[in-house]
Motif scaffolding. Structure first.
Motif, PDB file in Angstrom:
ATOM      1  N   UNK A  14     -30.969  -3.055  -5.117  1.00 23.85           N
ATOM      2  CA  UNK A  14     -30.382  -4.433  -4.723  1.00 23.85           C
ATOM      3  C   UNK A  14     -29.079  -3.381  -4.242  1.00 23.85           C
ATOM      4  N   UNK A  15     -28.711  -3.721  -2.704  1.00 19.29           N
ATOM      5  CA  UNK A  15     -27.540  -3.522  -2.654  1.00 19.29           C
ATOM      6  C   UNK A  15     -26.524  -4.269  -3.055  1.00 19.29           C
ATOM      7  N   UNK A  16     -25.456  -4.054  -3.302  1.00 22.40           N
ATOM      8  CA  UNK A  16     -24.401  -4.673  -4.144  1.00 22.40           C
ATOM      9  C   UNK A  16     -23.002  -3.963  -4.161  1.00 22.40           C
ATOM     10  N   UNK A  17     -21.978  -5.202  -3.906  1.00 24.08           N
ATOM     11  CA  UNK A  17     -20.577  -4.821  -3.507  1.00 24.08           C
ATOM     12  C   UNK A  17     -19.770  -4.438  -4.210  1.00 24.08           C
ATOM     13  N   UNK A  18     -19.248  -3.551  -4.430  1.00 26.84           N
ATOM     14  CA  UNK A  18     -17.958  -2.902  -5.301  1.00 26.84           C
ATOM     15  C   UNK A  18     -16.617  -2.722  -4.830  1.00 26.84           C
ATOM     16  N   UNK A  19     -15.704  -2.867  -4.795  1.00 24.86           N
ATOM     17  CA  UNK A  19     -13.847  -2.646  -4.831  1.00 24.86           C
ATOM     18  C   UNK A  19     -13.469  -1.213  -5.439  1.00 24.86           C
ATOM     19  N   UNK A  20     -13.326  -0.421  -4.770  1.00 27.23           N
ATOM     20  CA  UNK A  20     -12.145   0.619  -6.218  1.00 27.23           C
ATOM     21  C   UNK A  20     -10.994   0.745  -5.032  1.00 27.23           C
ATOM     22  N   UNK A  21      -9.788   1.258  -5.356  1.00 34.37           N
ATOM     23  CA  UNK A  21      -8.747   1.407  -4.771  1.00 34.37           C
ATOM     24  C   UNK A  21      -8.259   0.228  -3.943  1.00 34.37           C
ATOM     25  N   UNK A  22      -8.982  -1.463  -4.148  1.00 39.88           N
ATOM     26  CA  UNK A  22      -9.293  -1.744  -2.685  1.00 39.88           C
ATOM     27  C   UNK A  22      -9.999  -1.701  -1.669  1.00 39.88           C
ATOM     28  N   UNK A  23     -10.479  -0.631  -1.763  1.00 40.59           N
ATOM     29  CA  UNK A  23     -11.833  -0.356  -1.017  1.00 40.59           C
ATOM     30  C   UNK A  23     -13.092  -1.302  -1.012  1.00 40.59           C
ATOM     31  N   UNK A  24     -13.370  -1.680  -0.458  1.00 38.76           N
ATOM     32  CA  UNK A  24     -15.193  -1.858  -0.969  1.00 38.76           C
ATOM     33  C   UNK A  24     -16.070  -0.584  -0.161  1.00 38.76           C
ATOM     34  N   UNK A  25     -16.861  -0.916  -1.403  1.00 41.44           N
ATOM     35  CA  UNK A  25     -18.167   0.206  -1.379  1.00 41.44           C
ATOM     36  C   UNK A  25     -19.324  -0.683  -1.172  1.00 41.44           C
ATOM     37  N   UNK A  26     -19.975  -0.028  -0.710  1.00 41.60           N
ATOM     38  CA  UNK A  26     -21.396  -0.719  -0.908  1.00 41.60           C
ATOM     39  C   UNK A  26     -22.395   0.064  -1.798  1.00 41.60           C
ATOM     40  N   UNK A  27     -23.214  -0.156  -3.015  1.00 40.82           N
ATOM     41  CA  UNK A  27     -24.030  -0.195  -4.135  1.00 40.82           C
ATOM     42  C   UNK A  27     -25.190   0.212  -4.188  1.00 40.82           C
ATOM     43  N   UNK A  28     -25.958   1.097  -4.038  1.00 42.87           N
ATOM     44  CA  UNK A  28     -27.231   1.225  -4.430  1.00 42.87           C
ATOM     45  C   UNK A  28     -28.262   2.161  -5.460  1.00 42.87           C
ATOM     46  N   UNK A  29     -28.580   1.201  -6.583  1.00 40.05           N
ATOM     47  CA  UNK A  29     -28.598   1.807  -7.795  1.00 40.05           C
ATOM     48  C   UNK A  29     -30.124   2.162  -7.922  1.00 40.05           C
ATOM     49  N   UNK A  30     -30.889   3.112  -8.185  1.00 40.89           N
ATOM     50  CA  UNK A  30     -32.332   3.775  -8.234  1.00 40.89           C
ATOM     51  C   UNK A  30     -32.505   4.486 -10.371  1.00 40.89           C
ATOM     52  N   UNK A  31     -32.526   3.227 -10.232  1.00 40.96           N
ATOM     53  CA  UNK A  31     -33.290   4.020 -11.882  1.00 40.96           C
ATOM     54  C   UNK A  31     -31.567   3.661 -12.740  1.00 40.96           C
ATOM     55  N   UNK A  32     -31.207   5.764 -12.917  1.00 41.41           N
ATOM     56  CA  UNK A  32     -29.995   5.964 -13.457  1.00 41.41           C
ATOM     57  C   UNK A  32     -29.096   6.611 -12.552  1.00 41.41           C
ATOM     58  N   UNK A  33     -29.617   6.591 -11.023  1.00 44.24           N
ATOM     59  CA  UNK A  33     -29.537   7.239 -10.021  1.00 44.24           C
ATOM     60  C   UNK A  33     -28.385   6.381  -9.125  1.00 44.24           C
ATOM     61  N   UNK A  34     -27.355   6.304  -8.712  1.00 50.57           N
ATOM     62  CA  UNK A  34     -26.760   5.858  -8.585  1.00 50.57           C
ATOM     63  C   UNK A  34     -25.885   5.838  -7.281  1.00 50.57           C
ATOM     64  N   UNK A  35     -26.360   5.223  -5.986  1.00 51.47           N
ATOM     65  CA  UNK A  35     -25.482   5.693  -4.525  1.00 51.47           C
ATOM     66  C   UNK A  35     -24.612   4.920  -4.400  1.00 51.47           C
ATOM     67  N   UNK A  36     -23.526   5.229  -3.262  1.00 48.05           N
ATOM     68  CA  UNK A  36     -22.354   4.894  -2.838  1.00 48.05           C
ATOM     69  C   UNK A  36     -22.088   4.900  -1.847  1.00 48.05           C
ATOM     70  N   UNK A  37     -21.595   4.120  -0.655  1.00 47.60           N
ATOM     71  CA  UNK A  37     -21.164   4.433   0.726  1.00 47.60           C
ATOM     72  C   UNK A  37     -20.018   3.468   0.637  1.00 47.60           C
TER      73      UNK A  37
END
Length: 300
Positions: A198-221
């Motif tokens: 699933x697409x998931x939103x997280x923030x790091x240092x105040x900047x929004x990131x979109x996260x997509x997890x495939x098993x133990x692999x995490x893709x972040x844009x």
């Protein structure tokens, strides 16, 4: 130094809601005229990484400015006529690319863009009339029409500059991410807290990131779409099943921006379909003791 009074008039165009019905009709024509996705991507400039329109307008503008210089001196009628014709012919593909970009802008940008297009269409009409007059040996009338056309295309250029540099149409809206994100590895979230497939939103240092997890692999844009800052985490997931595996209908998982449909690979950030032309900033990831960390190459 105070801005020119004309700037205030242009700014008012951004709020000219009376232009919206016209814009709606023109959008429909543009979308019906250019249907294939590959054709739209070429016109947007996906293969070259930036919009085609600003590059394409150099040919008619250069031709017409050169013709105006030649018209200012005697004995250059033939050369000036050729340049007027080259400018009029080359304005057509430039206009098609411009309308394609315009059709995927915000309403305020489209209002200014509509007047920008009207000024340029007026210029092309005047230059076409100039070409007809010149071929009929009416050089005086041809020159007058050409100078009027130069005035119209100059107005169009001024509006185009406002559209690009004041309203940020056609620029990369993710360009600032590497300059704002801290260097080095940063904590994102525990791996177990990130939902799979699933697409998931997280923030790091105040900047929004979109996260997509495939098993133990995490893709972040970056979550900010490079086209016009759309929130990618609210978009559609393409090419992946809800369990995180590929669906077999097209390869790697992608995210489709909810605003204008730009499509990006979640694994690389590369543009898969426009109107975006700039790739999304892609973050390196690693899992340390169950904690997912991200790093943006070149940040800081």
């Amino acid at each position: 130094m105070k801005p020119l009074p004309a700037l205030e008039l242009v700014t008012r165009l951004e709020d000219a809601e009376w232009l919206d019905p016209v814009a709606k009709k023109v959008r429909k024509v543009v979308k019906r005229t250019v249907r294939p996705r590959w054709a739209r991507d070429i016109l947007h400039g996906v293969p070259i990484g930036h919009p085609v329109h600003p590059l394409a307008v150099q040919v008619p503008m250069g031709s017409w400015i050169s013709a105006a210089i030649l018209d200012a001196f005697p004995g250059n009628n033939r050369a000036a006529t050729v340049l007027v014709g080259v400018g009029a012919a080359s304005a057509v593909p430039s206009a098609v690319a411009g309308f394609m970009d315009w059709s995927q802008l915000h309403p305020q940008q489209q209002r200014v863009g509509l007047v920008h297009a009207a000024a340029n269409i007026t210029a092309v009409s005047l230059y076409t009339a100039s070409l007809v007059a010149r071929t009929n040996k009416q050089q005086g009338a041809g020159k007058v029409l050409a100078f009027l056309g130069l005035g119209a295309v100059s107005l169009g250029g001024f509006l185009g500059g406002h559209l690009s540099y004041r309203q940020a149409a056609g620029v990369n809206h993710s360009e600032d991410i590497p300059h704002r994100f801290p260097s080095g590895w940063q904590a994102l979230a525990p791996l177990e807290d990130l939902p799979e497939g699933k697409l998931h939103k997280r923030a790091v240092a105040g900047l929004p990131l979109v996260v997509f997890r495939e098993a133990d692999t995490v893709n972040v844009l970056s979550d900010v779409c490079s086209h016009l800052s759309g929130p990618l985490h609210e978009g559609k997931l393409k090419g992946a099943s809800l369990s995180g595996g590929l669906t077999g209908d097209g390869g790697e998982p992608c995210v489709v921006c909810p605003w204008h449909g730009s499509t990006f690979s979640l694994r690389s950030g590369e543009v898969q379909a426009g109107p975006a032309t700039a790739r999304q900033p892609r973050f390196e990831t690693r899992v340390t003791g169950g904690l997912v960390e991200v790093n943006l190459p070149g940040a800081g």
